[in-house]
Design a protein around this motif. Structure first.
Motif, mmCIF file in Angstrom:
data_model
loop_
_atom_site.group_PDB
_atom_site.id
_atom_site.type_symbol
_atom_site.label_atom_id
_atom_site.label_comp_id
_atom_site.label_asym_id
_atom_site.label_seq_id
_atom_site.Cartn_x
_atom_site.Cartn_y
_atom_site.Cartn_z
ATOM 1 N N TYR A 46 13.614 55.174 -40.126
ATOM 2 C CA TYR A 46 15.066 55.113 -40.302
ATOM 3 C C TYR A 46 15.434 53.987 -41.273
ATOM 4 N N PRO A 47 15.161 54.165 -42.568
ATOM 5 C CA PRO A 47 15.431 53.109 -43.538
ATOM 6 C C PRO A 47 16.913 52.740 -43.637
ATOM 7 N N ALA A 48 17.795 53.607 -43.208
ATOM 8 C CA ALA A 48 19.226 53.299 -43.241
ATOM 9 C C ALA A 48 19.565 52.114 -42.336
ATOM 10 N N LEU A 49 18.695 51.793 -41.393
ATOM 11 C CA LEU A 49 18.928 50.619 -40.541
ATOM 12 C C LEU A 49 18.948 49.337 -41.368
ATOM 13 N N MET A 50 18.252 49.332 -42.502
ATOM 14 C CA MET A 50 18.214 48.147 -43.361
ATOM 15 C C MET A 50 19.400 48.104 -44.312
ATOM 16 N N SER A 51 20.050 49.222 -44.521
ATOM 17 C CA SER A 51 21.050 49.335 -45.579
ATOM 18 C C SER A 51 22.235 48.391 -45.422
ATOM 19 N N HIS A 52 22.566 48.002 -44.220
ATOM 20 C CA HIS A 52 23.718 47.132 -44.009
ATOM 21 C C HIS A 52 23.325 45.685 -43.743
ATOM 22 N N ASN A 53 22.022 45.402 -43.832
ATOM 23 C CA ASN A 53 21.530 44.028 -43.671
ATOM 24 C C ASN A 53 21.999 43.386 -42.363
ATOM 25 N N ILE A 54 21.955 44.144 -41.295
ATOM 26 C CA ILE A 54 22.394 43.661 -39.986
ATOM 27 C C ILE A 54 21.199 43.047 -39.261
ATOM 28 N N PRO A 55 21.333 41.829 -38.759
ATOM 29 C CA PRO A 55 20.217 41.162 -38.071
ATOM 30 C C PRO A 55 20.074 41.648 -36.627
ATOM 31 N N PHE A 56 19.170 42.571 -36.398
ATOM 32 C CA PHE A 56 18.950 43.094 -35.055
ATOM 33 C C PHE A 56 18.083 42.152 -34.240
ATOM 34 N N VAL A 57 18.270 42.216 -32.939
ATOM 35 C CA VAL A 57 17.477 41.443 -31.994
ATOM 36 C C VAL A 57 16.850 42.424 -31.018
ATOM 37 N N PHE A 58 15.618 42.164 -30.637
ATOM 38 C CA PHE A 58 14.950 43.012 -29.647
ATOM 39 C C PHE A 58 14.949 42.321 -28.293
ATOM 40 N N ALA A 59 15.062 43.127 -27.261
ATOM 41 C CA ALA A 59 14.934 42.641 -25.887
ATOM 42 C C ALA A 59 13.853 43.469 -25.202
ATOM 43 N N VAL A 60 13.101 42.833 -24.348
ATOM 44 C CA VAL A 60 12.096 43.510 -23.527
ATOM 45 C C VAL A 60 12.404 43.156 -22.084
ATOM 46 N N ASN A 61 12.597 44.188 -21.300
ATOM 47 C CA ASN A 61 12.932 44.001 -19.889
ATOM 48 C C ASN A 61 14.146 43.072 -19.724
ATOM 49 N N ARG A 62 15.129 43.306 -20.579
ATOM 50 C CA ARG A 62 16.440 42.623 -20.549
ATOM 51 C C ARG A 62 16.409 41.155 -20.947
ATOM 52 N N LYS A 63 15.347 40.745 -21.648
ATOM 53 C CA LYS A 63 15.261 39.375 -22.157
ATOM 54 C C LYS A 63 15.001 39.427 -23.656
ATOM 55 N N VAL A 64 15.746 38.658 -24.425
ATOM 56 C CA VAL A 64 15.537 38.594 -25.868
ATOM 57 C C VAL A 64 14.147 38.002 -26.130
ATOM 58 N N VAL A 65 13.438 38.624 -27.076
ATOM 59 C CA VAL A 65 12.048 38.230 -27.330
ATOM 60 C C VAL A 65 11.822 37.967 -28.818
ATOM 61 N N VAL A 66 10.681 37.362 -29.122
ATOM 62 C CA VAL A 66 10.268 37.108 -30.502
ATOM 63 C C VAL A 66 9.410 38.265 -30.995
ATOM 64 N N GLU A 67 9.223 38.322 -32.301
ATOM 65 C CA GLU A 67 8.500 39.435 -32.939
ATOM 66 C C GLU A 67 7.059 39.593 -32.456
ATOM 67 N N SER A 68 6.433 38.514 -32.025
ATOM 68 C CA SER A 68 5.025 38.585 -31.611
ATOM 69 C C SER A 68 4.839 39.087 -30.180
ATOM 70 N N THR A 69 5.917 39.332 -29.458
ATOM 71 C CA THR A 69 5.824 39.802 -28.074
ATOM 72 C C THR A 69 5.116 41.148 -28.025
ATOM 73 N N VAL A 70 4.127 41.268 -27.161
ATOM 74 C CA VAL A 70 3.371 42.509 -26.992
ATOM 75 C C VAL A 70 4.001 43.318 -25.867
ATOM 76 N N VAL A 71 4.130 44.632 -26.098
ATOM 77 C CA VAL A 71 4.749 45.509 -25.106
ATOM 78 C C VAL A 71 3.807 46.649 -24.739
ATOM 79 N N THR A 72 4.078 47.231 -23.584
ATOM 80 C CA THR A 72 3.336 48.409 -23.134
ATOM 81 C C THR A 72 4.326 49.516 -22.814
ATOM 82 N N HIS A 73 3.792 50.668 -22.449
ATOM 83 C CA HIS A 73 4.649 51.807 -22.100
ATOM 84 C C HIS A 73 5.477 51.534 -20.839
ATOM 85 N N LEU A 74 5.142 50.507 -20.089
ATOM 86 C CA LEU A 74 5.875 50.167 -18.874
ATOM 87 C C LEU A 74 7.115 49.319 -19.143
#
Length: 90
Positions: free
Chosen positions: A50-78
Motif C-alpha cells: 500500500y504505497p499510498a500510505l507514504m503519500s501523505h507523509n503521516i508518521p504512523f505508530v505501531f502498538a502491540v497488545n495495546r502498547k506503543v512499541v519500537v521498530e525492533s519489537t518482534v511479534v508472533t501470530h498471537l
C-alpha cells in the motif's frame, strides 16, 4: 505435521485505524512473513503493498497488545498489532 518451512511462517493480523484504514479499504489485514517478524518488517511489507500510505507523509505508530512499541519489537501470530494514526492534542 509442520515442516521446517511451514513453521517459519508467521501470519500477523494488523488492525488499521483512521487514514490507514481508508487508504487500505479495510480495518484489518493479515500479513504473512517468513522467520522472525519485527514491526520494521511489518512496516516495510505494508508500504510495499500500500504505497499510498507514504503519500501523505503521516508518521504512523505501531502498538502491540495495546502498547506503543519500537521498530525492533518482534511479534508472533498471537500478538495484536495495530497501526495507529498520529494523535494530537494539548
Amino acid at each position: 505435521m509442520n515442516t521446517d518451512h511451514e513453521s517459519n511462517k508467521n501470519t500477523v493480523r494488523v488492525r488499521l485505524f483512521g487514514f490507514s484504514s481508508r487508504v487500505v479499504g479495510k480495518s484489518e489485514i493479515k500479513i504473512e512473513l517468513t522467520g522472525r517478524t519485527s514491526i520494521s518488517d511489518i512496516r516495510r511489507t505494508l508500504l510495499s503493498y500500500y504505497p499510498a500510505l507514504m503519500s501523505h507523509n503521516i508518521p504512523f505508530v505501531f502498538a502491540v497488545n495495546r502498547k506503543v512499541v519500537v521498530e525492533s519489537t518482534v511479534v508472533t501470530h498471537l500478538d495484536e498489532v495495530a497501526l495507529l494514526p498520529p494523535v494530537s492534542g494539548g
